[in-house]
Scaffold this motif. Structure first.
Motif, PDB file in Angstrom:
ATOM      1  N   VAL A 299       3.446 -44.892 154.291  1.00 40.84           N
ATOM      2  CA  VAL A 299       2.122 -44.557 153.758  1.00 40.84           C
ATOM      3  C   VAL A 299       1.446 -43.518 154.631  1.00 40.84           C
ATOM      4  CG1 VAL A 299      -0.184 -45.455 153.288  1.00 40.84           C
ATOM      5  CG2 VAL A 299       1.830 -46.778 152.624  1.00 40.84           C
ATOM      6  N   PHE A 300       1.419 -43.735 155.932  1.00 40.47           N
ATOM      7  CA  PHE A 300       0.713 -42.834 156.840  1.00 40.47           C
ATOM      8  C   PHE A 300       1.394 -41.474 156.941  1.00 40.47           C
ATOM      9  CE2 PHE A 300      -1.472 -46.613 157.918  1.00 40.47           C
ATOM     10  CZ  PHE A 300      -2.642 -46.269 158.575  1.00 40.47           C
ATOM     11  N   ARG A 301       2.714 -41.438 156.707  1.00 34.71           N
ATOM     12  CA  ARG A 301       3.433 -40.174 156.843  1.00 34.71           C
ATOM     13  C   ARG A 301       3.379 -39.336 155.572  1.00 34.71           C
ATOM     14  NH1 ARG A 301       9.548 -40.491 158.833  1.00 34.71           N
ATOM     15  NH2 ARG A 301       8.439 -41.239 160.681  1.00 34.71           N
ATOM     16  N   HIS A 302       3.358 -39.978 154.400  1.00 36.34           N
ATOM     17  CA  HIS A 302       3.534 -39.247 153.144  1.00 36.34           C
ATOM     18  C   HIS A 302       2.298 -39.232 152.246  1.00 36.34           C
ATOM     19  CE1 HIS A 302       7.735 -38.905 154.157  1.00 36.34           C
ATOM     20  NE2 HIS A 302       7.866 -40.229 154.225  1.00 36.34           N
ATOM     21  N   THR A 303       1.147 -39.654 152.750  1.00 40.50           N
ATOM     22  CA  THR A 303      -0.078 -39.586 151.949  1.00 40.50           C
ATOM     23  C   THR A 303      -1.130 -38.811 152.725  1.00 40.50           C
ATOM     24  OG1 THR A 303      -0.939 -41.677 152.843  1.00 40.50           O
ATOM     25  CG2 THR A 303       0.414 -41.800 150.848  1.00 40.50           C
ATOM     26  N   ASP A 326      -1.287 -47.553 148.214  1.00 34.62           N
ATOM     27  CA  ASP A 326      -2.044 -46.448 148.779  1.00 34.62           C
ATOM     28  C   ASP A 326      -2.681 -45.632 147.667  1.00 34.62           C
ATOM     29  OD1 ASP A 326      -0.236 -44.111 147.984  1.00 34.62           O
ATOM     30  OD2 ASP A 326       1.183 -45.358 149.096  1.00 34.62           O
ATOM     31  N   GLY A 327      -3.524 -44.722 148.070  1.00 36.26           N
ATOM     32  CA  GLY A 327      -4.193 -43.846 147.116  1.00 36.26           C
ATOM     33  C   GLY A 327      -3.627 -42.446 147.117  1.00 36.26           C
ATOM     34  N   GLY A 328      -2.360 -42.315 147.425  1.00 39.94           N
ATOM     35  CA  GLY A 328      -1.721 -41.007 147.450  1.00 39.94           C
ATOM     36  C   GLY A 328      -1.314 -40.530 146.069  1.00 39.94           C
ATOM     37  N   THR A 329      -0.324 -39.649 146.059  1.00 36.07           N
ATOM     38  CA  THR A 329       0.126 -39.056 144.792  1.00 36.07           C
ATOM     39  C   THR A 329       1.241 -39.862 144.134  1.00 36.07           C
ATOM     40  OG1 THR A 329       1.681 -37.656 146.001  1.00 36.07           O
ATOM     41  CG2 THR A 329      -0.502 -36.747 145.551  1.00 36.07           C
ATOM     42  N   GLY A 330       1.732 -40.897 144.789  1.00 38.71           N
ATOM     43  CA  GLY A 330       2.774 -41.718 144.196  1.00 38.71           C
ATOM     44  C   GLY A 330       4.167 -41.231 144.547  1.00 38.71           C
ATOM     45  N   VAL A 331       5.148 -41.812 143.893  1.00 41.99           N
ATOM     46  CA  VAL A 331       6.558 -41.480 144.131  1.00 41.99           C
ATOM     47  C   VAL A 331       7.055 -40.614 142.985  1.00 41.99           C
ATOM     48  CG1 VAL A 331       8.866 -42.406 144.512  1.00 41.99           C
ATOM     49  CG2 VAL A 331       6.863 -43.658 145.357  1.00 41.99           C
ATOM     50  N   ALA A 332       7.602 -39.456 143.316  1.00 40.48           N
ATOM     51  CA  ALA A 332       8.037 -38.517 142.273  1.00 40.48           C
ATOM     52  C   ALA A 332       9.253 -39.038 141.501  1.00 40.48           C
ATOM     53  CB  ALA A 332       8.356 -37.156 142.895  1.00 40.48           C
ATOM     54  N   ARG A 372      -3.361 -49.981 141.940  1.00 44.98           N
ATOM     55  CA  ARG A 372      -4.748 -49.819 141.503  1.00 44.98           C
ATOM     56  C   ARG A 372      -5.483 -48.728 142.256  1.00 44.98           C
ATOM     57  NH1 ARG A 372      -8.038 -52.201 145.277  1.00 44.98           N
ATOM     58  NH2 ARG A 372      -6.952 -53.495 146.830  1.00 44.98           N
ATOM     59  N   LEU A 373      -4.966 -48.327 143.456  1.00 49.26           N
ATOM     60  CA  LEU A 373      -5.597 -47.243 144.222  1.00 49.26           C
ATOM     61  C   LEU A 373      -5.157 -45.866 143.738  1.00 49.26           C
ATOM     62  CD1 LEU A 373      -5.366 -48.742 147.847  1.00 49.26           C
ATOM     63  CD2 LEU A 373      -7.296 -48.811 146.248  1.00 49.26           C
ATOM     64  N   GLY A 374      -4.245 -45.841 142.776  1.00 51.41           N
ATOM     65  CA  GLY A 374      -3.813 -44.575 142.199  1.00 51.41           C
ATOM     66  C   GLY A 374      -2.486 -44.058 142.682  1.00 51.41           C
ATOM     67  N   GLY A 375      -2.005 -44.564 143.791  1.00 47.35           N
ATOM     68  CA  GLY A 375      -0.725 -44.105 144.317  1.00 47.35           C
ATOM     69  C   GLY A 375       0.365 -45.146 144.140  1.00 47.35           C
ATOM     70  N   ALA A 376       1.268 -45.178 145.109  1.00 48.49           N
ATOM     71  CA  ALA A 376       2.397 -46.102 145.023  1.00 48.49           C
ATOM     72  C   ALA A 376       1.986 -47.504 145.460  1.00 48.49           C
ATOM     73  CB  ALA A 376       3.548 -45.604 145.886  1.00 48.49           C
TER      74      ALA A 376
END
Length: 404
Positions: A299-303, A326-332, A372-376
């Motif tokens: 999470v900390f490395r890829h968001t 997390d609230g990142g972009t998710g997994v492609a 629910r946070l929008g990411g993965a």
């Protein structure tokens, strides 16, 4: 395998039995019809012999009455002067001096008794055929049982050449796998030992930083890294019969979040932690701590630095669920994210592979979803220690259906 062979033999023998019964019934019926026709021919010949020496109606009528066909009312004679003796109709069989002998064919009954006798013999022959048919397969079944009971050890069997070749291939694959695993352990051990020198230098540099919150976090990170390297080396040489142990997921997560919350604070991340009640799983504390660290490191490395992070633990119905989202972009590419070495985005996929292996070691599963946070959202289900829970299948789920 034995049941499959039995069914095959029953089908083959059953087809042969049906063909045999149909052929036997046809031959028996044809034989009875031929016997009846031959008897009618003999009766007609007797009447024709009388007609050859006398055309007296009474003599001919008496001869007809003495024959089987005549007694059954199936024979008639038309004399040369047109006089009809016996029952009319029938098929002309003989002609003497202008007189014609006719016989109505007899009705031949189907030989059910003989067919039932043949059917009984066929049933007995069918059982014998199945019993005898199993004998050639005995070496095959014995070899297959040896193969089935040889998990984890070298296969030694004698039987058909094809199965012996299969056993040799299995042995070769097992030896190759053992060799690869040994090389992997040696490689990891070499890498771990090589890390000790720069780790010692890093520890000295951390001690020279001085005091303060940043210095303390650096020293804490160095200590944690040293423990991780030690744990890797110890795992390479496990003791025989060493128990895995159990741990409280809530306590382990809470302890690790004390470390990761400092990093979240430095990056300005919102960190939600909900560990709930104690929940015990059949994993060593260090193994579970490695899972938590691997997931949060991803999470900390890829968001992005400001992306929120949520960690929660839920205990329900014999399962303990650990959720990291997390609230990142998710997994492609979720379809390959759980495969070690192919997760994409510059990652080796080792973190998710460690998490998956830990969950499956307890009979659980790993789920990769959009949270629910929008990411993965990585959801690990661990089988609770000393608790009955239904088997989880499939073990690895990859779901990516958009926002819930």
């Amino acid at each position: 395998m034995r049941s499959v062979i039995t069914r095959a033999l029953l089908v083959a023998a059953g087809v042969v039995t049906v063909v045999f019964l149909a052929t036997a019934g046809f031959l028996l019926f044809s034989g009875a019809a031929a016997v009846s026709e031959s008897a009618d021919q003999r009766d007609a010949a007797v009447v024709a012999a009388v007609l050859a020496v006398s055309s007296n109606a009474d003599d001919v009528r008496g001869t007809i009455a003495r024959t089987s066909a005549g007694a059954e009312g199936r024979m008639s004679v038309v004399l040369a002067d047109g006089t009809r003796l016996g029952v009319g109709g029938g098929t002309p069989v003989a002609s003497v001096g202008g007189a014609v002998v006719s016989v109505v064919p007899a009705t031949v009954p189907f030989p059910f008794g003989a067919v039932f006798l043949v059917l009984g013999i066929a049933a007995v022959a069918l059982g014998v055929a199945v019993w005898v048919g199993h004998r050639p397969f005995t070496p095959v079944l014995s070899a297959l049982r040896v193969l089935a009971s040889s998990t984890g050890r070298r296969v030694r069997l004698s039987g058909p050449r094809e199965l012996e070749a299969l056993a040799s291939s299995i042995n070769a694959a097992t030896e190759r796998t053992s060799l690869l695993m040994a090389k992997e352990r040696e490689m990891i051990a070499d890498v771990s030992h090589r890390l000790r020198t720069p780790l010692a230098a890093l520890r000295l540099d951390a001690d020279a930083v001085g005091s303060g919150p940043v210095a303390e976090r650096i020293r804490s990170a160095v200590i944690t890294l040293g423990h991780d390297v030690d744990r890797i080396i110890q795992a390479l040489q496990p003791e025989e019969g060493e128990p895995e142990g159990t741990c409280d997921v809530a306590s382990v997560v809470e302890a690790r979040m004390a470390f990761w919350s400092a990093h979240a604070c430095d990056q300005g991340r919102m960190l939600e932690v909900d560990v709930g009640e104690p929940a015990w799983v059949p994993l060593a504390p260090d193994a579970l701590a490695a899972v938590v660290d691997a997931l949060l490191e991803n999470v900390f490395r890829h968001t992005p630095a400001a992306a929120p992070v949520g960690v929660s633990v839920v205990r329900h119905a014999g399962w303990v669920t650990l959720v990291v989202e997390d609230g990142g972009t998710g997994v492609a590419d979720p379809s390959s994210a759980l495969h070690r070495g192919s997760s994409g985005v510059g990652s080796t996929g080792l973190g998710l592979d460690i998490a998956r292996a830990a969950a499956e070691a307890t009979g659980g599963t790993i789920h990769l979803e959009r949270g629910r946070l929008g990411g993965a959202r990585v959801r690990l289900r661990f089988g609770e220690a000393n608790s009955h829970h239904s088997p989880a299948s499939p073990r690895a789920w990859r779901l990516w259906r958009g926002h819930p």
